[in-house]
Design an enzyme around this catalytic site. Sequence first.
Site, PDB file in Angstrom:
ATOM      1  CD  GLN A 396      45.980  44.810  36.960  1.00 15.24           C
ATOM      2  OE1 GLN A 396      45.516  43.798  37.465  1.00 15.24           O
ATOM      3  NE2 GLN A 396      45.348  45.488  36.020  1.00 15.24           N
ATOM      4  CG  HIS A 398      47.917  47.474  32.708  1.00 15.25           C
ATOM      5  ND1 HIS A 398      46.936  46.529  32.706  1.00 15.25           N
ATOM      6  CD2 HIS A 398      47.409  48.535  33.395  1.00 15.25           C
ATOM      7  CE1 HIS A 398      45.879  46.990  33.360  1.00 15.25           C
ATOM      8  NE2 HIS A 398      46.147  48.184  33.778  1.00 15.25           N
ATOM      9  CG  HIS A 505      38.082  42.886  40.894  1.00 16.08           C
ATOM     10  ND1 HIS A 505      39.373  43.362  40.854  1.00 16.08           N
ATOM     11  CD2 HIS A 505      37.825  42.439  39.644  1.00 16.08           C
ATOM     12  CE1 HIS A 505      39.858  43.238  39.629  1.00 16.08           C
ATOM     13  NE2 HIS A 505      38.938  42.686  38.874  1.00 16.08           N
ATOM     14  CG  ASN A 548      43.402  41.316  38.817  1.00 15.96           C
ATOM     15  OD1 ASN A 548      44.496  41.432  39.342  1.00 15.96           O
ATOM     16  ND2 ASN A 548      42.967  42.160  37.932  1.00 15.96           N
TER      17      ASN A 548
HETATM   18  C1  G3F Z   1      41.600  46.291  34.847  1.00 16.80           C
HETATM   19  O1  G3F Z   1      42.795  46.871  34.526  1.00 16.80           O
HETATM   20  C2  G3F Z   1      41.795  45.168  35.827  1.00 16.80           C
HETATM   21  O2  G3F Z   1      42.778  44.272  35.442  1.00 16.80           O
HETATM   22  C3  G3F Z   1      40.505  44.486  36.003  1.00 16.80           C
HETATM   23  F1  G3F Z   1      40.681  43.421  36.844  1.00 16.80           F
HETATM   24  C4  G3F Z   1      39.519  45.465  36.522  1.00 16.80           C
HETATM   25  O3  G3F Z   1      38.262  44.892  36.617  1.00 16.80           O
HETATM   26  C5  G3F Z   1      39.464  46.692  35.671  1.00 16.80           C
HETATM   27  O4  G3F Z   1      40.735  47.209  35.418  1.00 16.80           O
HETATM   28  C6  G3F Z   1      38.627  47.669  36.416  1.00 16.80           C
HETATM   29  O5  G3F Z   1      38.616  48.917  35.975  1.00 16.80           O
END
Ligand code: G3F
Length: 573
Positions: A396, A398, A505, A548
Site C-alpha cells: 500500500q 498511501h 491481521h 488485508n
Molecule cells: C493499514 O495501512 C492497513 O491497511 C491495515 F490493514 C493495517 O491493519 C494497518 O495498516 C496496520 O498497521
Amino acid sequence: MPSRLNNEDIYNLIQQPVATDLIEKADVVIAGSGPVGMTYARTILEKTKATVLMIEVGSQDSPVIGEHHKNSIKYQKDIDAFVNVIKGALQTVSAPPADTYIPTLVGDGWTPPVSENGTSTLIFQGSNPNQIREKNLKASAVTRTVGGMSTHWTCACPTPHDQEIVNNPIPKDERDKLYEQARKLLNVHNDQYDKDSEGDDISIRHNVVKKTLLENLPGNRKIQSLPLAVERRKDNPTYVTWSGANTILGDPTRFDGRFRLRTETRFTKLVPDKNDPKKITSAKLRDLKNDRDIIAMAKAYVITCGAIGTPQVLANSNLATQIPALGRYLCEQSLSFCQIVMKNEIIDYIDKNPDWKARIEAHRLKHKGDPLPIPFSDPEPQVMIPYTSDFPWHCQIHRDAFSYGDVGPRADARVVVDLRFFGRQEIKKENRVYFAGEATARGEWVAGNTDIYGMPQATFEVERSQKDKTNDQKMMKDMCAVASLLGAYLPGSDPQFMEPGLALHITGTTRIGNNPQESVADPSSRVHGFKDLWVGGNGCIPDSTGSNPTLTSVMIALKGAAAVVELLNDSQK
Ligand code: G3F
C-alpha cells in the site's frame, strides 16, 4: 438469584416456564458487532422474520451503530489527528510483565520484592506472566466498541491472489460470487481518488504517485488504485464516507424491532446441554454495567469476536479439548513501513501540469506564499501494488495515519507518502494462541489469570520460519526500491519492520475446512459437530495472505449466514 450464575443455576432457570428478566430470548444471538457480526445480522434479518440479539462488550461511541470515526470532518481535514483515535481504541492482547525495578528509588518507596527465582517483576493488570517474549505478537490488539475495528479500519479491500487462497474449502466459483456480494456489502470502490464524472482528476497526489510508479517501476507489478470500502459524498465530494458496521447493517429501524443490541455486555461462555455436549442450550452473559450474569437463549449462536476473542469464548466454554484446531494454524503478517518526502521532480511536475493549473492558482490566490502546488483539500494517494507470484506481498502506497505514521511538525504532510508492505507467514500448527486453563508448550497448566475483562488470558506462541524471514528481507528490499522512486526517507520513518502483531491481521485461529482435526468449522463456518454454533471473523480464514483480510472474512460470513438462514427455515417446517 445470585449475581454470578453457575451451570446448575442456568439449567434450572432455562427450564422455568415463567418469564424472568434474567433470560433474554431471540432466534439468533450474535457475539460481537464488527463487520462480520453485522454481515450475519443483516443477512438473517433480511432473509427471515427472525429476531437477532447482538452482544457487544464495548460501548456505543457514535449515534449511529458502529460508524467509522474517520467520517468526522475533523479527521478528513486532519488525518494526523486520527492516530490518537486508533491509539485510544486499541487494547493489546498479551504483554509480558515489565521490569519495574527502579534503581533510583530512594527512601522507602515500595518496589517489588525479589522472589525465589531472583526476578522482581510487577504484574500490572493486563500483563501476562506466561508470555514468552520471543513468541509474542506484542502489538496485537483488539478494539472493544460497537462496530469493532470497523470504527477505525483503513478500509483496504484487495481481492487475494489465487496463490493466497490455497486451503479455503469454498469452491472457487462460489467464492467468486461471494466476493462480489462482499464487495457490494462493504461498498468497495477503486476509483474514488482517480477521476470524477467530468473526467477531471480527483486527487493530484494520488494520480502523480500512481503515474510515477507505473512509469518507473520495473516488472509486471499491476500497479493500481487501492480498492477501498469508501465512497465520495454526493453533497460534497471533498469528503468521503468510509464503510463501517453501520453501513453494513443499514438502517436498523427497517427491521421493526427484530434487531436488538446489548452494549457493555460480555459474552462469557456457551452452555452446552447436560446430555449432549454438542448442543448449545444458552449463553452466559455478564452485564458489565451492573456486574450481573444473565442468560441468552437462541436457536443459533454466532461468535464473531475477532481472531482472539472468538477462540477465547470457545475455550472459556470448555470446548478446547473437543476442538483440537482451536487457536492453532495462526498466521500474522509481517509489516514493513517507511514514509518518504516526495521528490522535487514530482512537485515540479505537479506545478507545471496544465490539468491542475486552475486548481493550483486558486489555492495560491487564497494562500499567498505557500510554496507547494498542492491544495490543502487534495485527497491523499491510495495506490496498491498487489501480490504477484514474483513479488509475493501486498503493498500500500498511501497516506494512512494508523496508530503510527503521523507526520507532525517534521514535514508538510502534503508531500509525505507512506509505504506499507504486508508479508505472509508459513502456516504451521504450532503457531497458536492459547488461553489460561490450557496446557502451555512448557507443559505447565495455566490456571487462574484473566485479561482485564475477566476472560481467560490469551498467550501467543508464534514464530516466523526461516522461509518467512527470507521472504521478509526480499519484501523490505522491494519496499526500498519502490520508495527510492518516490522520494527521500522522512527522518524517523526510515524503512523498518513494525512490531509483530501490528498488522492486526491474525488469521487461522478458528479456520474453516473439511477436516475437523485441522479446522474448527466447516465451509459454512458451523463448528464441526455442532448444529447451532457458528464462528466468524479473520480467524476463519484458513490461508496465509498478504492482502488485508476483512473482505475475505465478509465473503466467508455470507456463506455462514446463509447456513443460519437455512437452519431457521428448517425449524419453521
Ligand atoms: C493499514 O495501512 C492497513 O491497511 C491495515 F490493514 C493495517 O491493519 C494497518 O495498516 C496496520 O498497521
